[in-house]
Design an enzyme around this catalytic site. Structure first.
Site, PDB file in Angstrom:
ATOM      1  N   HIS A   1      -9.751   6.406   1.085  1.00  0.00           N
ATOM      2  CA  HIS A   1     -11.135   5.953   1.213  1.00  0.00           C
ATOM      3  C   HIS A   1     -11.578   5.717   2.656  1.00  0.00           C
ATOM      4  O   HIS A   1     -10.768   5.404   3.531  1.00  0.00           O
ATOM      5  CB  HIS A   1     -11.367   4.670   0.397  1.00  0.00           C
ATOM      6  CG  HIS A   1     -10.372   3.596   0.698  1.00  0.00           C
ATOM      7  ND1 HIS A   1      -9.232   3.394  -0.063  1.00  0.00           N
ATOM      8  CD2 HIS A   1     -10.341   2.644   1.668  1.00  0.00           C
ATOM      9  CE1 HIS A   1      -8.552   2.368   0.428  1.00  0.00           C
ATOM     10  NE2 HIS A   1      -9.209   1.904   1.468  1.00  0.00           N
TER      11      HIS A   1
ATOM     12  N   CYS B   1       0.854  -1.197   0.000  1.00  0.00           N
ATOM     13  CA  CYS B   1       0.000   0.000   0.000  1.00  0.00           C
ATOM     14  C   CYS B   1       0.889   1.246   0.000  1.00  0.00           C
ATOM     15  O   CYS B   1       0.850   2.041  -0.922  1.00  0.00           O
ATOM     16  CB  CYS B   1      -0.917  -0.013   1.216  1.00  0.00           C
ATOM     17  SG  CYS B   1      -2.124  -1.352   1.204  1.00  0.00           S
TER      18      CYS B   1
END
Length: 282
Positions: free
Chosen positions: A224, A157
């Protein structure tokens, strides 16, 4: 209000008010009960943290500094891909029966590459350049290795760091800045955790290189908030905030590989109540 709290609150409000929902779309993440984990997302969120002014731990709730440092040392110092070398359980869902997460994270940083100065891994290359060629515009790491993606239990990530050195105009001392690139981030579960981790990492590299800390710029491609996190976020950003804590790093450590979790502290860290049992999408 700390600068980190202000950035976090404004970012969450922007995502909730102006983000795009993935509900009904084909998404990979799911909850433990098998339900699809939808999000409200914003593309290309950029936050700047001036580490010379404050340590960017939010005060809305407590960020577990020791645990997040333990993980950053696991990746960057131990260069491990085995959860048995980690003192928390945050990677358990992605580990196999031996504890391995595959050729991911620390594994990639530990691979040695050939340079004209000799063979070294990515971490040692950063340390070498900060010492011998601090004004280089090529001081960077990248663990998103396409050749090994099929052998990673989770694609990276936070995948790239770019370091850049400037000079303090008043003291003439070198200043270490960095950009953290992240392809995807769960804002509730991971945002301040990652920010604190990489702020500590910049402090570590700066100290062992005889530099001051400057800016940490955090670039998130897909920022998000998961559907089941929305009510938690809404409550969180309405909480009272407090002054930023004081960061302490053991000044006696001059070797990057000698740092331990006990060489860092947050003093006067006043926070809101911790949020427990946050559902994590996998």
């Amino acid at each position: 209000m700390s600068l980190a709290d202000n950035l976090f609150i404004n970012m969450c409000k922007d995502i909730l008010e102006n983000g795009v929902s993935t509900e009904g779309e084909k998404v990979r993440p799911h909850w433990e009960d098998g339900t699809a984990a939808y999000t409200i997302k914003k593309f290309g969120v950029v936050n700047r943290y001036d580490l010379s002014k404050e340590f960017p731990a939010i005060t809305l709730r407590r960020t577990a500094l020791k645990s997040c440092i333990d993980e950053i040392l696991w990746i960057w110092q131990k260069k491990s891909n085995n959860i048995n070398d980690l003192n928390s359980h945050i990677w358990d869902s992605w580990a196999d029966e031996t504890g391995s997460i595959g050729k991911a994270y620390g594994y990639q940083l530990g691979i040695k590459h050939k340079y004209k100065e000799g063979e070294m891994d990515q971490v040692d290359r950063v340390l070498y350049d900060l010492k011998h060629n601090p004004y280089s515009r090529r001081i960077m790491t990248n663990i998103y290795n396409h050749e090994d993606l099929h052998e990673m239990n989770l694609y990276p990530c936070a995948y790239s760091m770019t370091f850049n050195v400037t000079k303090d105009k008043e003291s003439d001392q070198l200043v270490l800045n960095a950009i953290l690139n992240q392809r995807s981030q769960d804002i509730l579960a991971a945002n301040n955790w990652n920010v604190c981790q990489y702020a500590v990492l910049v402090h570590m590299f700066a100290q062992v290189s005889g530099m001051k800390v400057g800016e940490l710029v955090h670039v998130i491609a897909d920022a998000h908030i998961y559907d089941r996190h929305i009510p938690i976020i809404k409550e969180l950003i309405e909480r009272p905030t407090y002054d930023a804590p004081t960061f302490w790093i053991n000044p006696d450590v001059k070797d990057f590989y000698e740092f331990t979790v006990d060489d860092f502290k947050l003093e006067n860290y006043v926070t809101g109540e911790q949020i427990k049992n946050i559902p994590i999408a996998i």
